[in-house]
Design a protein around this motif. Structure first.
Motif, PDB file in Angstrom:
ATOM      1  N   ALA A 140      14.629  29.175  35.935  1.00 12.14           N
ATOM      2  CA  ALA A 140      12.367  28.255  35.153  1.00 12.14           C
ATOM      3  C   ALA A 140      11.567  29.065  35.674  1.00 12.14           C
ATOM      4  O   ALA A 140      11.912  29.597  36.474  1.00 12.14           O
ATOM      5  CB  ALA A 140      13.008  27.296  36.864  1.00 12.14           C
ATOM      6  N   LEU A 141      10.142  29.021  34.458  1.00  9.67           N
ATOM      7  CA  LEU A 141       9.533  29.664  34.867  1.00  9.67           C
ATOM      8  C   LEU A 141       8.774  29.403  36.401  1.00  9.67           C
ATOM      9  O   LEU A 141       8.340  28.802  36.620  1.00  9.67           O
ATOM     10  CB  LEU A 141       8.305  28.986  33.956  1.00  9.67           C
ATOM     11  N   GLN A 142       7.976  30.914  36.736  1.00  9.69           N
ATOM     12  CA  GLN A 142       7.871  30.925  37.544  1.00  9.69           C
ATOM     13  C   GLN A 142       6.520  32.118  37.977  1.00  9.69           C
ATOM     14  O   GLN A 142       6.040  32.559  36.955  1.00  9.69           O
ATOM     15  CB  GLN A 142       8.805  31.334  39.374  1.00  9.69           C
ATOM     16  N   LEU A 152       1.254  26.527  26.012  1.00 15.75           N
ATOM     17  CA  LEU A 152       2.094  27.365  26.691  1.00 15.75           C
ATOM     18  C   LEU A 152       1.992  26.935  28.342  1.00 15.75           C
ATOM     19  O   LEU A 152       2.025  27.413  29.805  1.00 15.75           O
ATOM     20  CB  LEU A 152       1.518  29.039  26.950  1.00 15.75           C
ATOM     21  N   GLY A 153       1.367  25.847  28.289  1.00 22.30           N
ATOM     22  CA  GLY A 153       1.120  24.994  29.980  1.00 22.30           C
ATOM     23  C   GLY A 153      -0.263  26.466  30.567  1.00 22.30           C
ATOM     24  O   GLY A 153      -1.775  26.953  30.234  1.00 22.30           O
ATOM     25  N   PRO A 179      -7.612  28.608  27.894  1.00 23.07           N
ATOM     26  CA  PRO A 179      -7.373  26.823  28.531  1.00 23.07           C
ATOM     27  C   PRO A 179      -7.916  26.400  26.990  1.00 23.07           C
ATOM     28  O   PRO A 179      -9.013  26.823  26.760  1.00 23.07           O
ATOM     29  CB  PRO A 179      -7.129  26.351  29.173  1.00 23.07           C
ATOM     30  N   PRO A 180      -7.092  25.202  25.812  1.00 20.71           N
ATOM     31  CA  PRO A 180      -5.993  25.828  26.634  1.00 20.71           C
ATOM     32  C   PRO A 180      -5.015  26.274  25.865  1.00 20.71           C
ATOM     33  O   PRO A 180      -5.234  27.362  24.463  1.00 20.71           O
ATOM     34  CB  PRO A 180      -5.846  24.001  25.674  1.00 20.71           C
ATOM     35  N   PHE A 181      -3.621  26.739  26.077  1.00 20.60           N
ATOM     36  CA  PHE A 181      -2.974  27.927  25.664  1.00 20.60           C
ATOM     37  C   PHE A 181      -2.069  27.561  25.037  1.00 20.60           C
ATOM     38  O   PHE A 181      -0.588  27.097  25.153  1.00 20.60           O
ATOM     39  CB  PHE A 181      -2.130  28.350  27.107  1.00 20.60           C
ATOM     40  N   PRO A 236       4.198  24.418  31.767  1.00 18.58           N
ATOM     41  CA  PRO A 236       5.075  23.804  31.502  1.00 18.58           C
ATOM     42  C   PRO A 236       5.141  24.460  29.882  1.00 18.58           C
ATOM     43  O   PRO A 236       3.670  23.842  29.443  1.00 18.58           O
ATOM     44  CB  PRO A 236       5.726  22.352  32.060  1.00 18.58           C
ATOM     45  N   VAL A 237       6.409  24.686  29.139  1.00 15.45           N
ATOM     46  CA  VAL A 237       5.908  24.585  28.033  1.00 15.45           C
ATOM     47  C   VAL A 237       6.500  23.874  27.312  1.00 15.45           C
ATOM     48  O   VAL A 237       7.649  23.200  27.640  1.00 15.45           O
ATOM     49  CB  VAL A 237       6.394  26.106  27.628  1.00 15.45           C
TER      50      VAL A 237
END
Length: 221
Positions: A85-87, A127-128, A149-151, A212-213
């Motif tokens: 998971a992304l972190q 890309l969050g 932002p926004p990415f 989150p992506v």
């Protein structure tokens, strides 16, 4: 009159209404943190038929599958790893990843949901949260660099039916590496600077692709 997108260089025609008091009223719809240049006269001809920043796309698919992550060699981190998971990189259990400072490349393969395919739709990758700048490639084609932002980048021209290979290069700042190098002797350090303001135990900066992506679309008008 035209509108210029500072992230990808697109130029679009912009309609405006002249008010009775001789002021010019320009209707704009921007994404959060979005910005544009408004050119009143002259400049190159339009390069796009739609407004570059006209609100957030409709979410279609969140990319939650494991990410293959490769780290730039010679910077103290392992060559590669898998993020289930992304972190934030600075919170990773692996010490050398926590202190990594340079370019990490995140890869994943994604397939458009069949039920979401619609002629004329435009596709985007959100890309969050990114710390701090990202370059996105889709099927080997560079589609954009984002640093605020926004990415978000548009994938429409690079997407295809079937599997699509996504590659996201994320570069972070180097204080995390300087913090790691504040304790060992010079011959064991990865970085060198005339003055290091950081000390062992200094809090690390957020780094990497936090997400989150989300794959999203704008339906044809």
């Amino acid at each position: 009159m035209s509108l210029w997108d500072p992230q990808d260089g697109r130029i679009v025609d912009l309609t405006a209404a002249t008010e009775p008091d001789a002021r010019l009223r320009v209707p704009l719809k921007l994404a959060p943190h979005g910005s544009v240049f408004i050119v009143l006269a002259g400049g190159p001809p339009p390069s796009s038929g739609g407004a570059p920043l006209d609100g957030a796309p409709e979410p279609v698919l969140q990319l939650d599958s494991p990410w293959q992550v490769a780290f730039q060699p010679g910077r103290g981190a392992p060559a590669a790893g898998v993020f289930e998971a992304l972190q934030a990189g600075n919170e990773h259990p692996h010490e050398r990843i926590r202190h990594f400072a340079d370019v990490a490349t995140y890869r994943q393969q994604v397939r458009l949901p069949v039920e979401s395919i619609q002629p004329g739709a435009r596709w985007y990758l959100d890309l969050g949260r990114v710390e701090v700048i990202a370059r996105v490639r889709c099927n080997g084609r560079e589609v954009g660099v984002v640093w605020t932002p926004p990415f978000r980048v548009e994938l429409t021209s690079a997407l295809r039916e079937g599997p699509n290979d996504l590659e996201i290069e994320v570069a972070n700042l180097w204080p995390n590496r300087l913090i790691a190098d504040a304790a060992p002797p010079p011959e064991q350090r990865q970085t060198w600077t005339t003055w290091n303001p950081d000390r062992p135990g200094t809090p690390l900066l957020p780094s990497g692709l936090l997400g989150p992506v989300v794959l999203g679309r704008r339906r044809p008008r």
